[in-house]
Design a protein around this motif. Structure first.
Motif, PDB file in Angstrom:
ATOM      1  N   HIS A 218       0.823  -1.217   0.000  1.00 18.53           N
ATOM      2  CA  HIS A 218       0.000   0.000   0.000  1.00 18.53           C
ATOM      3  C   HIS A 218       0.858   1.269   0.000  1.00 18.53           C
ATOM      4  CE1 HIS A 218      -2.955  -3.020   1.297  1.00 18.53           C
ATOM      5  NE2 HIS A 218      -3.845  -2.195   0.761  1.00 18.53           N
ATOM      6  N   THR A 219       0.384   2.231  -0.773  1.00 21.63           N
ATOM      7  CA  THR A 219       1.007   3.561  -0.837  1.00 21.63           C
ATOM      8  C   THR A 219      -0.115   4.578  -1.047  1.00 21.63           C
ATOM      9  OG1 THR A 219       2.672   4.900  -1.976  1.00 21.63           O
ATOM     10  CG2 THR A 219       1.390   3.378  -3.341  1.00 21.63           C
ATOM     11  N   ILE A 220       0.224   5.807  -1.383  1.00 19.81           N
ATOM     12  CA  ILE A 220      -0.788   6.846  -1.606  1.00 19.81           C
ATOM     13  C   ILE A 220      -0.348   7.696  -2.795  1.00 19.81           C
ATOM     14  CG2 ILE A 220       0.300   8.454   0.041  1.00 19.81           C
ATOM     15  CD1 ILE A 220      -2.579   9.342   0.786  1.00 19.81           C
ATOM     16  N   CYS A 221      -1.298   7.946  -3.668  1.00 15.59           N
ATOM     17  CA  CYS A 221      -0.968   8.706  -4.870  1.00 15.59           C
ATOM     18  C   CYS A 221      -0.930  10.210  -4.542  1.00 15.59           C
ATOM     19  CB  CYS A 221      -1.983   8.424  -5.973  1.00 15.59           C
ATOM     20  SG  CYS A 221      -3.625   9.107  -5.664  1.00 15.59           S
ATOM     21  N   PRO A 222      -0.306  11.030  -5.341  1.00 18.86           N
ATOM     22  CA  PRO A 222      -0.211  12.477  -5.070  1.00 18.86           C
ATOM     23  C   PRO A 222      -1.559  13.161  -4.891  1.00 18.86           C
ATOM     24  CG  PRO A 222       1.334  11.856  -6.773  1.00 18.86           C
ATOM     25  CD  PRO A 222       0.494  10.646  -6.510  1.00 18.86           C
ATOM     26  N   ALA A 223      -2.555  12.817  -5.698  1.00 19.49           N
ATOM     27  CA  ALA A 223      -3.867  13.462  -5.611  1.00 19.49           C
ATOM     28  C   ALA A 223      -4.514  13.174  -4.264  1.00 19.49           C
ATOM     29  CB  ALA A 223      -4.758  12.983  -6.752  1.00 19.49           C
ATOM     30  N   CYS A 224      -4.443  11.888  -3.829  1.00 24.36           N
ATOM     31  CA  CYS A 224      -5.036  11.534  -2.542  1.00 24.36           C
ATOM     32  C   CYS A 224      -4.236  12.145  -1.387  1.00 24.36           C
ATOM     33  CB  CYS A 224      -5.101  10.011  -2.397  1.00 24.36           C
ATOM     34  SG  CYS A 224      -6.345   9.247  -3.476  1.00 24.36           S
ATOM     35  N   ALA A 225      -2.940  12.263  -1.545  1.00 27.83           N
ATOM     36  CA  ALA A 225      -2.119  12.876  -0.500  1.00 27.83           C
ATOM     37  C   ALA A 225      -2.529  14.326  -0.292  1.00 27.83           C
ATOM     38  CB  ALA A 225      -0.651  12.791  -0.882  1.00 27.83           C
ATOM     39  N   ARG A 226      -2.761  15.048  -1.399  1.00 22.56           N
ATOM     40  CA  ARG A 226      -3.177  16.460  -1.280  1.00 22.56           C
ATOM     41  C   ARG A 226      -4.588  16.574  -0.717  1.00 22.56           C
ATOM     42  NH1 ARG A 226      -0.444  16.787  -6.450  1.00 22.56           N
ATOM     43  NH2 ARG A 226       1.519  17.956  -6.171  1.00 22.56           N
ATOM     44  N   LEU A 227      -5.440  15.589  -1.034  1.00 21.89           N
ATOM     45  CA  LEU A 227      -6.829  15.646  -0.576  1.00 21.89           C
ATOM     46  C   LEU A 227      -6.950  15.298   0.900  1.00 21.89           C
ATOM     47  CD1 LEU A 227      -9.872  15.936  -1.190  1.00 21.89           C
ATOM     48  CD2 LEU A 227      -9.865  13.491  -1.822  1.00 21.89           C
ATOM     49  N   HIS A 228      -6.289  14.229   1.323  1.00 22.61           N
ATOM     50  CA  HIS A 228      -6.480  13.726   2.685  1.00 22.61           C
ATOM     51  C   HIS A 228      -5.412  14.213   3.659  1.00 22.61           C
ATOM     52  CE1 HIS A 228      -9.714  11.027   1.437  1.00 22.61           C
ATOM     53  NE2 HIS A 228      -8.961  10.710   0.373  1.00 22.61           N
ATOM     54  N   TYR A 229      -4.207  14.496   3.148  1.00 26.43           N
ATOM     55  CA  TYR A 229      -3.114  14.956   4.024  1.00 26.43           C
ATOM     56  C   TYR A 229      -2.440  16.184   3.406  1.00 26.43           C
ATOM     57  CZ  TYR A 229      -3.776  10.177   5.691  1.00 26.43           C
ATOM     58  OH  TYR A 229      -4.314   9.017   6.152  1.00 26.43           O
ATOM     59  N   PRO A 230      -3.183  17.278   3.303  1.00 24.61           N
ATOM     60  CA  PRO A 230      -2.610  18.463   2.624  1.00 24.61           C
ATOM     61  C   PRO A 230      -1.364  19.000   3.318  1.00 24.61           C
ATOM     62  CG  PRO A 230      -4.653  19.004   3.778  1.00 24.61           C
ATOM     63  CD  PRO A 230      -4.549  17.520   3.771  1.00 24.61           C
ATOM     64  N   GLN A 231      -1.327  18.866   4.657  1.00 21.30           N
ATOM     65  CA  GLN A 231      -0.189  19.397   5.391  1.00 21.30           C
ATOM     66  C   GLN A 231       1.086  18.583   5.173  1.00 21.30           C
ATOM     67  OE1 GLN A 231      -2.810  17.867   6.527  1.00 21.30           O
ATOM     68  NE2 GLN A 231      -2.560  16.939   8.589  1.00 21.30           N
ATOM     69  N   TYR A 232       0.919  17.303   4.755  1.00 18.36           N
ATOM     70  CA  TYR A 232       2.095  16.447   4.525  1.00 18.36           C
ATOM     71  C   TYR A 232       2.309  16.100   3.056  1.00 18.36           C
ATOM     72  CZ  TYR A 232       1.239  15.649   9.507  1.00 18.36           C
ATOM     73  OH  TYR A 232       1.020  15.813  10.844  1.00 18.36           O
ATOM     74  N   ALA A 233       1.444  16.610   2.214  1.00 17.11           N
ATOM     75  CA  ALA A 233       1.452  16.201   0.805  1.00 17.11           C
ATOM     76  C   ALA A 233       2.800  16.428   0.137  1.00 17.11           C
ATOM     77  CB  ALA A 233       0.350  16.942   0.046  1.00 17.11           C
ATOM     78  N   ASP A 234       3.369  17.573   0.325  1.00 16.48           N
ATOM     79  CA  ASP A 234       4.639  17.872  -0.346  1.00 16.48           C
ATOM     80  C   ASP A 234       5.745  16.894   0.092  1.00 16.48           C
ATOM     81  OD1 ASP A 234       3.486  19.933  -1.707  1.00 16.48           O
ATOM     82  OD2 ASP A 234       4.091  21.471  -0.268  1.00 16.48           O
ATOM     83  N   LYS A 235       5.759  16.598   1.393  1.00 15.12           N
ATOM     84  CA  LYS A 235       6.781  15.656   1.880  1.00 15.12           C
ATOM     85  C   LYS A 235       6.561  14.250   1.295  1.00 15.12           C
ATOM     86  CE  LYS A 235       7.737  17.991   6.251  1.00 15.12           C
ATOM     87  NZ  LYS A 235       7.759  17.852   7.733  1.00 15.12           N
ATOM     88  N   ILE A 236       5.254  13.810   1.292  1.00 11.21           N
ATOM     89  CA  ILE A 236       4.946  12.452   0.771  1.00 11.21           C
ATOM     90  C   ILE A 236       5.291  12.367  -0.698  1.00 11.21           C
ATOM     91  CG2 ILE A 236       3.069  10.842   0.275  1.00 11.21           C
ATOM     92  CD1 ILE A 236       1.691  11.901   2.848  1.00 11.21           C
ATOM     93  N   ILE A 237       4.873  13.375  -1.444  1.00  9.42           N
ATOM     94  CA  ILE A 237       5.147  13.357  -2.889  1.00  9.42           C
ATOM     95  C   ILE A 237       6.643  13.437  -3.151  1.00  9.42           C
ATOM     96  CG2 ILE A 237       4.808  14.627  -5.045  1.00  9.42           C
ATOM     97  CD1 ILE A 237       2.058  15.506  -3.881  1.00  9.42           C
TER      98      ILE A 237
END
Length: 245
Positions: A218-237
């Protein structure tokens, strides 16, 4: 002077001509050579039977064992002197007793019995698969007095056949499951569960694991990262991009 006749050792030959005697001697020599050759053939046959890897036995019509070669000793574990006190019923499994009685009765009635597959018990208790050939032994009156059997151990062959059959069945099952994945998969529009062949819905990951031996990480795609974890999206991506790099 006495009238008592004196026995002459060559009196027998007086009525025979030299030619007749020579013919008789020649005939006796030929008969001797024939019998000597016959004796050699019988000895050779006895050695073949004795040393055969197959079990070769002789039984009377009641099943009492009258002959037992080395092959029988090796296959069944009974020494010859021990086997000669036994009846064939003693090494026949319970579920084959009726079969034994049936083919013996067929022989008594003069019917031919084709070679067939059966089972026999070893001294140690193991049950073997046996290919059995039966030869009737007739007396001078033409009546069957006994039978000779040739018994081949096919246990390992049967096991290999069973293993091959199981492998073929497993392969056919796998191919069937692969074909299922090539068709249309009913998937829930909301929860994304997939309906299996039994009509039950299961997680997409479980379905693919069971039908195609596929596991998911399991992982998370960029779109879902921005939607569900906006505060961490840049780091995850950013981490995902670093892994790709």
């Amino acid at each position: 002077m006495s009238d008592k006749k004196i026995f002459h050792p060559f009196a027998f030959f007086k009525s025979k001509t030299i030619g007749e005697l020579q013919a008789r001697v020649k005939k006796l020599e030929e008969e001797f050579c024939r019998l000597r050759g016959y004796g050699t053939d019988v000895h050779r046959l006895a050695v073949i039977i004795r040393d055969s890897n197959d079990a070769i036995t002789e039984q009377d019509m009641e099943g009492n064992i009258a002959a037992w070669n080395r092959g029988a000793e090796k296959i069944y574990g009974y020494a010859e002197e021990e086997a000669l006190t036994m009846n064939i019923k003693e090494i026949t499994p319970a579920d084959k007793q009726a079969e034994l009685a049936e083919f013996m009765e067929n022989l008594r009635q003069g019917h031919l019995v084709d070679s067939f597959e059966t089972r026999r018990l070893c001294k140690e208790g193991t049950c073997l698969d046996i290919w059995l050939t039966v030869t009737p032994l007739k007396g001078e009156d033409g009546e069957i007095r006994a039978i000779a059997t040739t018994e081949r151990d096919i246990t390992q062959i049967k096991r290999r056949e069973a293993a091959l059959e199981e492998a073929v069945t497993s392969l056919q099952r796998a191919l069937s499951e692969v074909k299922t994945l090539q068709g249309i998969l009913p998937i829930c529009s909301f929860c994304k569960k997939i309906r299996n062949d039994s009509g039950y819905y299961e997680q997409l990951e479980d379905y693919f694991h069971n039908h195609a031996e596929v596991d998911f990480s399991h992982t998370i795609c960029p779109a879902c990262a921005r939607l569900h974890y906006p505060q961490y999206a840049d780091k995850i991506i950013g981490k995902d991009l670093d892994k790709k790099g």
